[in-house]
Design an enzyme around this catalytic site. Structure first.
Site, PDB file in Angstrom:
ATOM      1  N   ASP A 111       5.383 -10.068   9.325  1.00 50.49           N
ATOM      2  CA  ASP A 111       5.110  -8.997  10.283  1.00 50.49           C
ATOM      3  C   ASP A 111       6.456  -8.426  10.723  1.00 50.49           C
ATOM      4  O   ASP A 111       7.281  -9.147  11.311  1.00 50.49           O
ATOM      5  CB  ASP A 111       4.351  -9.593  11.481  1.00 50.49           C
ATOM      6  CG  ASP A 111       3.983  -8.560  12.524  1.00 50.49           C
ATOM      7  OD1 ASP A 111       4.587  -7.466  12.538  1.00 50.49           O
ATOM      8  OD2 ASP A 111       3.096  -8.855  13.344  1.00 50.49           O
ATOM      9  N   TYR A 165       3.863   8.872  17.439  1.00 47.22           N
ATOM     10  CA  TYR A 165       4.350   8.676  16.062  1.00 47.22           C
ATOM     11  C   TYR A 165       5.628   9.485  15.845  1.00 47.22           C
ATOM     12  O   TYR A 165       6.626   8.978  15.323  1.00 47.22           O
ATOM     13  CB  TYR A 165       3.260   9.114  15.075  1.00 47.22           C
ATOM     14  CG  TYR A 165       3.645   8.980  13.626  1.00 47.22           C
ATOM     15  CD1 TYR A 165       3.499   7.760  12.962  1.00 47.22           C
ATOM     16  CD2 TYR A 165       4.156  10.054  12.902  1.00 47.22           C
ATOM     17  CE1 TYR A 165       3.853   7.626  11.625  1.00 47.22           C
ATOM     18  CE2 TYR A 165       4.517   9.933  11.567  1.00 47.22           C
ATOM     19  CZ  TYR A 165       4.349   8.713  10.930  1.00 47.22           C
ATOM     20  OH  TYR A 165       4.706   8.584   9.611  1.00 47.22           O
ATOM     21  N   SER A 202       0.841  -1.206   0.000  1.00 40.76           N
ATOM     22  CA  SER A 202       0.000   0.000   0.000  1.00 40.76           C
ATOM     23  C   SER A 202       0.870   1.247   0.000  1.00 40.76           C
ATOM     24  O   SER A 202       2.060   1.196   0.343  1.00 40.76           O
ATOM     25  CB  SER A 202      -0.876  -0.042   1.264  1.00 40.76           C
ATOM     26  OG  SER A 202      -1.576   1.168   1.463  1.00 40.76           O
ATOM     27  N   THR A 224      -2.346   8.212   1.651  1.00 42.50           N
ATOM     28  CA  THR A 224      -2.226   6.745   1.618  1.00 42.50           C
ATOM     29  C   THR A 224      -3.326   6.166   2.506  1.00 42.50           C
ATOM     30  O   THR A 224      -4.231   6.881   2.930  1.00 42.50           O
ATOM     31  CB  THR A 224      -0.848   6.288   2.170  1.00 42.50           C
ATOM     32  OG1 THR A 224      -0.819   6.567   3.574  1.00 42.50           O
ATOM     33  CG2 THR A 224       0.309   6.973   1.481  1.00 42.50           C
ATOM     34  N   VAL A 236       1.333  12.319   3.239  1.00 43.91           N
ATOM     35  CA  VAL A 236       1.157  11.631   1.955  1.00 43.91           C
ATOM     36  C   VAL A 236      -0.226  10.981   1.965  1.00 43.91           C
ATOM     37  O   VAL A 236      -0.614  10.365   2.972  1.00 43.91           O
ATOM     38  CB  VAL A 236       2.211  10.517   1.754  1.00 43.91           C
ATOM     39  CG1 VAL A 236       2.153   9.970   0.334  1.00 43.91           C
ATOM     40  CG2 VAL A 236       3.627  11.008   2.078  1.00 43.91           C
ATOM     41  N   LYS A 262       9.484   8.211  14.873  1.00 49.05           N
ATOM     42  CA  LYS A 262      10.222   8.642  13.676  1.00 49.05           C
ATOM     43  C   LYS A 262      11.515   9.354  14.057  1.00 49.05           C
ATOM     44  O   LYS A 262      12.500   9.312  13.314  1.00 49.05           O
ATOM     45  CB  LYS A 262       9.338   9.519  12.792  1.00 49.05           C
ATOM     46  CG  LYS A 262       8.181   8.756  12.152  1.00 49.05           C
ATOM     47  CD  LYS A 262       8.664   7.614  11.260  1.00 49.05           C
ATOM     48  CE  LYS A 262       7.533   6.885  10.586  1.00 49.05           C
ATOM     49  NZ  LYS A 262       7.991   5.778   9.714  1.00 49.05           N
TER      50      LYS A 262
HETATM   51  N1  LIG Z   1       1.260   8.783   4.749  1.00 53.65           N
HETATM   52  C1  LIG Z   1       1.959   9.735   5.367  1.00 53.65           C
HETATM   53  O1  LIG Z   1       1.489  10.858   5.583  1.00 53.65           O
HETATM   54  C2  LIG Z   1       3.380   9.453   5.794  1.00 53.65           C
HETATM   55  C3  LIG Z   1       4.246  10.525   5.996  1.00 53.65           C
HETATM   56  C4  LIG Z   1       5.555  10.266   6.394  1.00 53.65           C
HETATM   57  C5  LIG Z   1       5.971   8.973   6.586  1.00 53.65           C
HETATM   58  N2  LIG Z   1       5.094   7.945   6.404  1.00 53.65           N
HETATM   59  C6  LIG Z   1       5.585   6.580   6.631  1.00 53.65           C
HETATM   60  O2  LIG Z   1       5.523   5.854   5.434  1.00 53.65           O
HETATM   61  C7  LIG Z   1       5.467   4.457   5.724  1.00 53.65           C
HETATM   62  C8  LIG Z   1       4.387   3.821   4.899  1.00 53.65           C
HETATM   63  O3  LIG Z   1       3.134   4.351   5.298  1.00 53.65           O
HETATM   64  P1  LIG Z   1       1.948   4.655   4.276  1.00 53.65           P
HETATM   65  O4  LIG Z   1       1.536   6.056   4.518  1.00 53.65           O
HETATM   66  O5  LIG Z   1       2.297   4.201   2.916  1.00 53.65           O
HETATM   67  O6  LIG Z   1       0.806   3.737   4.942  1.00 53.65           O
HETATM   68  P2  LIG Z   1      -0.147   2.601   4.350  1.00 53.65           P
HETATM   69  O7  LIG Z   1      -1.029   2.231   5.492  1.00 53.65           O
HETATM   70  O8  LIG Z   1      -0.767   3.020   3.071  1.00 53.65           O
HETATM   71  O9  LIG Z   1       0.866   1.404   4.049  1.00 53.65           O
HETATM   72  C9  LIG Z   1       1.551   0.751   5.085  1.00 53.65           C
HETATM   73  C10 LIG Z   1       1.721  -0.719   4.741  1.00 53.65           C
HETATM   74  O10 LIG Z   1       2.474  -1.310   5.813  1.00 53.65           O
HETATM   75  C11 LIG Z   1       1.864  -2.555   6.156  1.00 53.65           C
HETATM   76  N3  LIG Z   1       2.155  -2.879   7.555  1.00 53.65           N
HETATM   77  C12 LIG Z   1       1.684  -2.260   8.660  1.00 53.65           C
HETATM   78  N4  LIG Z   1       2.141  -2.883   9.762  1.00 53.65           N
HETATM   79  C13 LIG Z   1       2.943  -3.897   9.338  1.00 53.65           C
HETATM   80  C14 LIG Z   1       3.685  -4.895  10.000  1.00 53.65           C
HETATM   81  N5  LIG Z   1       3.701  -4.990  11.322  1.00 53.65           N
HETATM   82  N6  LIG Z   1       4.387  -5.772   9.250  1.00 53.65           N
HETATM   83  C15 LIG Z   1       4.367  -5.697   7.889  1.00 53.65           C
HETATM   84  N7  LIG Z   1       3.664  -4.774   7.210  1.00 53.65           N
HETATM   85  C16 LIG Z   1       2.953  -3.892   7.930  1.00 53.65           C
HETATM   86  C17 LIG Z   1       0.383  -2.345   5.918  1.00 53.65           C
HETATM   87  O11 LIG Z   1      -0.302  -3.579   5.740  1.00 53.65           O
HETATM   88  C18 LIG Z   1       0.387  -1.477   4.669  1.00 53.65           C
HETATM   89  O12 LIG Z   1       0.349  -2.253   3.496  1.00 53.65           O
HETATM   90  C19 LIG Z   1       5.267   4.374   7.237  1.00 53.65           C
HETATM   91  O13 LIG Z   1       6.502   4.108   7.866  1.00 53.65           O
HETATM   92  C20 LIG Z   1       4.780   5.753   7.603  1.00 53.65           C
HETATM   93  O14 LIG Z   1       5.062   6.085   8.935  1.00 53.65           O
HETATM   94  C21 LIG Z   1       3.815   8.152   6.000  1.00 53.65           C
END
Ligand SMILES: NC(=O)c1ccc[n+]([C@@H]2O[C@H](COP(=O)([O-])OP(=O)(O)OC[C@H]3O[C@@H](n4cnc5c(N)ncnc54)[C@H](O)[C@@H]3O)[C@@H](O)[C@H]2O)c1
Length: 272
Positions: free
Chosen positions: A68, A174, A21, A209, A207, A178
């Protein structure tokens, strides 16, 4: 020197956690479309199948591994299987992560009791730290011996602008997770440079998502983040394709210990 050669990832063996995702899937798109051999690792088996199918339909050499990231033995099985398939591992995106809930302010600037430190739960603290921070440690423990044996490789962690600033609309838990990630990137980059292992981060602003129940898809929830960024928009996952290709390719061959911020200027401060 051509762009094609400088940013080439053809044939590189790449693993991405949380790849079913959002941002992880965007990394997978950028890698697969440019000829890398890509292993998607995710907890969600169904979403993983969809992601693998979508990338294969576009011609990518892609495999899925359910694991996981908070469980080292599960994660090790996924990496062992990926390494066994190609006999090596070149680039590891350490990306899986979850939200910690709301911050101490609402989008309209009032106090949000749900985000107040005294109301946060230890259970959420432990889950978020395990998924976002301890998982980075777990992943490095598994992949570093392989990368050392090969004489080098790339580790690219998804950090966040929360790693380097305090937050009002995003959970303090969170942001703490980070900040730990940001520290690990510098610390392990320092330790592993001698072995040709480069450790960097991509630090996005908000982002759109599925994180946090996909709340940024909602116009009202997204508006305060759009107001706060000088470019007045949040990221789409595809905004991260360029940073991913830079850090996975020879274009960044002397870059280590860095976090590339992709945030429309949000960390610069508010603007008109
Ligand atoms: N979306 C934002 O605003 C944003 C901003 C900065 C950083 N991030 C970081 O980006 C990364 C990805 O997040 P995203 O926004 O794409 O979220 P998302 O929820 O769209 O995707 C995250 C994916 O990680 C998987 N996941 C969650 N826990 C897991 C586990 N224990 N083991 C294996 N897989 C697991 C989920 O099933 C999912 O497919 C994260 O580290 C998040 O903190 C996100």
């Amino acid at each position: 020197m051509t762009i094609k050669k400088l940013f080439d990832v053809t044939g590189r063996v790449v693993a991405i956690t949380g790849a079913a995702s959002g941002i992880g899937f965007a990394y997978a798109e950028a890698m697969a479309a440019n000829g890398a051999r890509v292993h998607l690792i995710d907890l969600d088996a169904q979403a993983l199948d969809h992601a693998v199918d979508a990338l294969r339909r576009d011609g990518g050499e892609v495999h899925g591994e359910v694991a996981d990231v908070t469980r080292p033995e599960s994660l090790r099985r996924a990496f062992d299987s990926a390494i066994a398939r190609h006999g090596r591992m070149d680039v590891v995106f350490v990306n899986a992560g979850i939200s910690g809930g709301p911050g101490f302010l609402t989008g309209s600037g009032e106090r949000n009791p749900a985000g107040a430190v005294e109301n946060l739960s230890l259970d959420v603290w432990e889950r978020v730290m395990a998924t976002n921070a301890t998982s980075v440690f777990n992943t490095l423990q598994i992949v570093v011996p392989q990368l050392k044996m090969q004489g080098g490789g790339r580790i690219i962690v998804t950090s966040s602008i929360s790693a380097s600033k305090t937050e009002t609309l995003v959970s303090s838990i969170y942001a703490t997770s980070k900040a730990a990630v940001g520290y690990m990137v510098r610390q392990y980059a320092h330790e592993l440079a001698k072995f040709g292992i480069l450790v960097n981060a991509i630090a996005p602003g908000p982002v759109i998502t599925n994180i946090g129940g996909g709340r940024l898809r909602d116009d009202a929830a997204r508006a305060p983040f759009e107001r706060a960024a000088p470019m007045h928009r949040v990221c789409n996952p595809s905004d991260l394709h360029g940073a991913a290709l830079f850090l996975a390719s020879d274009a960044s061959s002397l870059v280590t210990g860095q976090q590339i911020i992709v945030d429309g200027g949000a960390t610069l401060g508010p603007a008109d």
